[in-house]
Design an enzyme around this catalytic site. Sequence first.
Site, mmCIF file in Angstrom:
data_model
loop_
_atom_site.group_PDB
_atom_site.id
_atom_site.type_symbol
_atom_site.label_atom_id
_atom_site.label_comp_id
_atom_site.label_asym_id
_atom_site.label_seq_id
_atom_site.Cartn_x
_atom_site.Cartn_y
_atom_site.Cartn_z
ATOM 1 N N HIS A 1 -89.329 -7.805 3.974
ATOM 2 C CA HIS A 1 -88.356 -7.518 2.917
ATOM 3 C C HIS A 1 -87.552 -8.744 2.500
ATOM 4 C CE1 HIS A 1 -89.207 -3.389 4.216
ATOM 5 N NE2 HIS A 1 -88.694 -2.984 3.080
ATOM 6 N N ALA A 2 -87.705 -9.865 3.199
ATOM 7 C CA ALA A 2 -86.894 -11.054 2.905
ATOM 8 C C ALA A 2 -87.077 -11.598 1.488
ATOM 9 C CB ALA A 2 -87.182 -12.152 3.934
#
Length: 246
Positions: free
Chosen positions: A148-149
């Site tokens: 998700h970064a």
Amino acid sequence: MRIADEVIFLNEAASRRRRRQLISAIAQIQRGRIKMIELTNFRVAVFATDGFEELELTEPVKALRDTGAQVSILAIKEGQIQGLRHDRDKTIKVKVDRAIRDVSAAEFDAVHLPGGTVNADNLRMVPEVQAFLRAMQEAGKPIAAICHAPWELVSAGLVRGRTLTSYHTIQDDIRNAGGKWLDRAVVEDGNWVTSRQPDDLPLFNRAIISLFSRSIPAVQQNDKQLAGSASRVGILVGKAGRDGSR
């Protein structure tokens, strides 16, 4: 043959053999075939906060430190941050080295962004995180992100025109931000390397080290190491030659 003659013969043979080994070693160094420590003193920032996906922080950090990199864990506040596994189960806590507000991009050679839904969703809206990532990009420094970064890269306004991957549930966010999303374990695009999820970590870790080692500070450090190693081998070759001529 007398014992003394046998000793002289053995010493000369050992010296010749040692000299051949050293000459071979320096030739391999010059051809770049000997793997040196690639990231000695290379400064890596790791952005994380409560809710980071444990393995996406700990595994790349270990891989980087094993190469000699100086890794700093940066968070919204000092103290400790809580890791999770699969966004649900609490695991380890990690000590924070410095608060994000107290650092600048100029202090680091690269940045790694671990995932975790809560972690990335909190960090993406921090102005200091956005400013740091924009400064790293403007300087052309390597950026690694997993899971998700890439949300953080979206919120920093950096995704348009880039090709990357992420956890599959945020692919629409990447496309809506102007990026090209690929369903691959690792995607490299210029100074970026991105990955999807913890299962991809072995490939991702290798890709991180490869990308970081090609950056300007790492190349300069490697050149110094190679020059020093070649010089030391040259000294040993000369010494072996002198010993063999005695």
